[in-house]
Design a protein around this motif. Structure first.
Motif, PDB file in Angstrom:
ATOM      1  N   LEU A 163       0.827  -1.208   0.000  1.00 18.69           N
ATOM      2  CA  LEU A 163       0.000   0.000   0.000  1.00 18.69           C
ATOM      3  C   LEU A 163       0.861   1.258   0.000  1.00 18.69           C
ATOM      4  N   TYR A 164       1.865   1.306   0.867  1.00 19.01           N
ATOM      5  CA  TYR A 164       2.754   2.466   0.920  1.00 19.01           C
ATOM      6  C   TYR A 164       3.419   2.694  -0.436  1.00 19.01           C
ATOM      7  N   CYS A 165       3.809   1.603  -1.091  1.00 18.31           N
ATOM      8  CA  CYS A 165       4.458   1.723  -2.398  1.00 18.31           C
ATOM      9  C   CYS A 165       3.510   2.350  -3.408  1.00 18.31           C
ATOM     10  N   HIS A 166       2.259   1.883  -3.401  1.00 19.04           N
ATOM     11  CA  HIS A 166       1.279   2.445  -4.326  1.00 19.04           C
ATOM     12  C   HIS A 166       1.006   3.911  -4.018  1.00 19.04           C
ATOM     13  N   TRP A 167       0.724   4.220  -2.756  1.00 14.58           N
ATOM     14  CA  TRP A 167       0.416   5.608  -2.404  1.00 14.58           C
ATOM     15  C   TRP A 167       1.579   6.541  -2.722  1.00 14.58           C
ATOM     16  N   SER A 168       2.794   6.092  -2.482  1.00 12.41           N
ATOM     17  CA  SER A 168       3.972   6.915  -2.770  1.00 12.41           C
ATOM     18  C   SER A 168       4.134   7.147  -4.268  1.00 12.41           C
ATOM     19  N   SER A 169       3.703   6.167  -5.080  1.00 17.30           N
ATOM     20  CA  SER A 169       3.864   6.300  -6.537  1.00 17.30           C
ATOM     21  C   SER A 169       2.891   7.301  -7.134  1.00 17.30           C
ATOM     22  N   VAL A 170       1.774   7.560  -6.444  1.00 14.77           N
ATOM     23  CA  VAL A 170       0.756   8.469  -6.984  1.00 14.77           C
ATOM     24  C   VAL A 170       0.690   9.790  -6.233  1.00 14.77           C
ATOM     25  N   ASP A 171       1.435   9.906  -5.141  1.00 17.73           N
ATOM     26  CA  ASP A 171       1.313  11.079  -4.281  1.00 17.73           C
ATOM     27  C   ASP A 171       2.676  11.465  -3.714  1.00 17.73           C
ATOM     28  N   PRO A 172       3.346  12.457  -4.289  1.00 15.51           N
ATOM     29  CA  PRO A 172       4.669  12.861  -3.794  1.00 15.51           C
ATOM     30  C   PRO A 172       4.656  13.303  -2.333  1.00 15.51           C
ATOM     31  N   HIS A 173       3.559  13.950  -1.908  1.00 16.44           N
ATOM     32  CA  HIS A 173       3.492  14.369  -0.509  1.00 16.44           C
ATOM     33  C   HIS A 173       3.452  13.159   0.412  1.00 16.44           C
ATOM     34  N   PHE A 174       2.671  12.151   0.052  1.00 18.12           N
ATOM     35  CA  PHE A 174       2.643  10.942   0.865  1.00 18.12           C
ATOM     36  C   PHE A 174       4.021  10.292   0.889  1.00 18.12           C
ATOM     37  N   GLN A 175       4.690  10.261  -0.234  1.00 20.87           N
ATOM     38  CA  GLN A 175       6.025   9.649  -0.294  1.00 20.87           C
ATOM     39  C   GLN A 175       6.975  10.310   0.705  1.00 20.87           C
ATOM     40  N   GLU A 176       6.883  11.609   0.826  1.00 20.86           N
ATOM     41  CA  GLU A 176       7.732  12.334   1.773  1.00 20.86           C
ATOM     42  C   GLU A 176       7.376  11.982   3.215  1.00 20.86           C
ATOM     43  N   ILE A 177       6.094  11.950   3.520  1.00 21.21           N
ATOM     44  CA  ILE A 177       5.639  11.630   4.869  1.00 21.21           C
ATOM     45  C   ILE A 177       5.983  10.192   5.245  1.00 21.21           C
ATOM     46  N   ALA A 178       5.836   9.280   4.302  1.00 22.14           N
ATOM     47  CA  ALA A 178       5.992   7.850   4.574  1.00 22.14           C
ATOM     48  C   ALA A 178       7.388   7.497   5.054  1.00 22.14           C
ATOM     49  N   GLN A 179       8.357   8.257   4.686  1.00 22.71           N
ATOM     50  CA  GLN A 179       9.729   7.945   5.090  1.00 22.71           C
ATOM     51  C   GLN A 179       9.884   7.945   6.607  1.00 22.71           C
TER      52      GLN A 179
END
Length: 363
Positions: A99-115
Motif C-alpha cells: 500500500l505504501y508503495c502504491h500511495w507513494s507512486s501516486v502522491d509525492p506528498h505521501f512519499q515524503e511523509i511515509a519515510q
C-alpha cells in the motif's frame, strides 16, 4: 497480578512475525483510533481486545503478545486461537508495504511523509466499542475521549481483571447503555434535531408520553461521568439500535453491505458514519473528515470544495473530500488518510497528540 514485560516472564509471551514497517504500536494505538490502550511499561501497551486483557510489545521483526485470562483463568502463553484475535485486530493480512508503495507512486506528498511514518495501519474494531467511542469524540480531544471511554467501561462494562492498581473492564453492551427507568414499552423511534445537520439527526425512542424522555437514569449517570451533552447521544443511540434496528446484528451485517449503503445507514447516528465504516465495518475506502483532515487537504493538497461554500467539514463537503482522496489513493484511501493524520499529530510545531483529535460532524 501485575503487568508483564517481555524480559520479566518471557515464557508467557507468544510472537507473530511482523516487522515495524508493517506495524508501529506507538503510532497506531495512541493516534485516536482506539482509546483503550495504555503504555503501562516502556514500549509495552496494555488494553482490552476480544474481551480479554493483553499486553503487546515489539522488536524490529516480531510482535509479542501476552494475555491475562482473569483471576481464575489458566496462566499460560496465548493459544493460536487467541493470537488470531490479535492478527485480525491489526489486519495483518493486509500488506502495508504494498500500500505504501502504491500511495507513494501516486502522491509525492505521501512519499515524503511515509519515510518517517512507516507502520501506520487501521485496526479492525468491535463495532459497538468503535461506535460509542466516536460518539464520545464529538468536539473533543484524545486525552478527554480516553478518560470518557474508560469511565464508561468502569461504570457499565463487565469487570475483567486487576493488574497492579489498574482494573480493566470490557466495553458495555448495548443493553447496558440503553437501560432506563421508564417501565412503559418503547414507543415509535423518532428523530430529534440535536444541533446536527439535516439527515444526521439522532434516533431517539420516546416513552408513552412525549414529555418523558426514556433513559433518564442512564443519561444522568453518563453526565456524572463527564460525557456532557454526549450522554444523551450515547443512551439514545443504544436504544435506537436495539429497538428500531434489531441490535448488534444490524451493525454486523453492514460489514457485508456496500460502502454507500453502510454509510447511509449510519447517518442516522451522530456524526460517526465514516469512522465506523473505516474502523469497524471493513470499508477501507471510507475517509473520516475532521478539522485536521480538512486542514491537511487544504494545506498540503490545495483542495477546496466546489459543490458547497463550506469553510469547514460538512456532510456535502466531506463527501467531496472523500471522493478526492479516493480518486488519488484508491480503494484503501482511509488507510492512507490515517498515515497523514498520524504524521500531523506528531509534527513538532503542533500541539501534542493528546490535545488535538477534535472531531466535527461528519457525513
Amino acid at each position: 497480578m501485575g503487568h508483564r514485560t517481555l524480559s520479566s516472564v518471557p515464557a508467557l509471551w507468544a510472537s507473530i512475525p511482523c516487522p515495524r514497517s508493517e506495524l508501529r504500536l506507538d503510532l497506531v494505538l495512541a493516534s485516536g483510533q482506539s482509546f483503550r490502550w495504555r503504555e503501562q511499561n516502556p514500549a509495552h501497551w496494555s488494553g482490552v481486545l476480544a474481551d480479554q486483557v493483553w499486553t503487546l510489545t515489539q522488536t524490529e521483526e516480531q510482535l509479542y503478545c501476552t494475555v491475562y485470562r482473569g483471576e481464575k483463568g489458566q496462566i499460560g502463553r496465548p493459544t493460536p486461537e487467541e493470537l488470531k484475535a490479535v492478527h485480525q485486530y491489526f489486519q495483518l493480512d493486509v500488506s502495508l508495504a504494498q500500500l505504501y508503495c502504491h500511495w507513494s507512486s501516486v502522491d509525492p506528498h505521501f512519499q515524503e511523509i511515509a519515510q518517517k511514518f512507516q507502520g501506520v495501519r487501521l485496526l479492525q474494531q468491535d463495532p459497538i466499542e468503535c461506535l460509542f467511542s466516536f460518539i464520545c469524540s464529538s468536539n473533543n480531544n484524545i486525552a478527554r475521549i480516553t478518560g470518557m471511554v474508560e469511565r464508561l467501561c468502569q461504570a457499565f462494562g463487565p469487570r475483567l481483571i486487576q493488574l497492579d492498581d489498574v482494573t480493566y473492564h470490557g466495553f458495555p453492551s448495548l443493553q447496558a447503555l440503553a437501560d432506563h427507568g421508564c417501565e412503559q414499552p418503547f414507543g415509535k423511534v423518532k428523530k430529534l434535531n440535536w444541533g446536527v445537520p439535516p439527515g444526521q439527526q439522532v434516533l431517539l425512542s420516546p416513552c408513552s408520553s412525549d414529555q418523558h424522555i426514556v433513559g433518564l437514569e442512564v443519561e444522568a449517570k453518563l453526565r456524572k461521568l463527564g460525557l456532557g451533552y454526549r450522554a444523551r447521544y450515547v443512551n439514545a443511540s443504544a436504544r435506537a439500535i436495539l429497538e428500531e434496528q434489531g441490535g448488534l446484528p444490524w451493525l454486523q451485517q453492514l460489514r457485508k453491505a456496500p460502502y454507500e449503503e453502510a454509510h447511509k445507514a449510519l447517518c442516522t447516528l451522530p456524526g460517526v458514519a465514516d469512522c465506523i465504516c473505516l474502523m469497524a465495518l471493513d470499508k477501507p475506502q471510507a475517509v473520516p473528515v475532521d478539522v485536521h483532515v480538512w486542514q491537511i487537504a487544504q494545506r498540503d493538497y490545495s483542495w477546496h470544495p466546489t459543490t458547497t461554500q463550506a469553510k469547514g467539514p460538512s456532510p456535502q463537503a466531506n463527501k467531496e473530500l472523500g471522493n478526492f482522496f479516493r480518486s488519488l489513493w484508491g480503494p484503501y484511501a482511509g488507510w492512507a488518510q490515517a498515515v497523514l493524520f498520524s504524521a500531523d499529530l506528531h509534527q513538532p510545531h503542533q500541539e501534542p497528540p493528546a490535545k488535538r483529535r477534535k472531531r466535527s460532524t461528519e457525513g
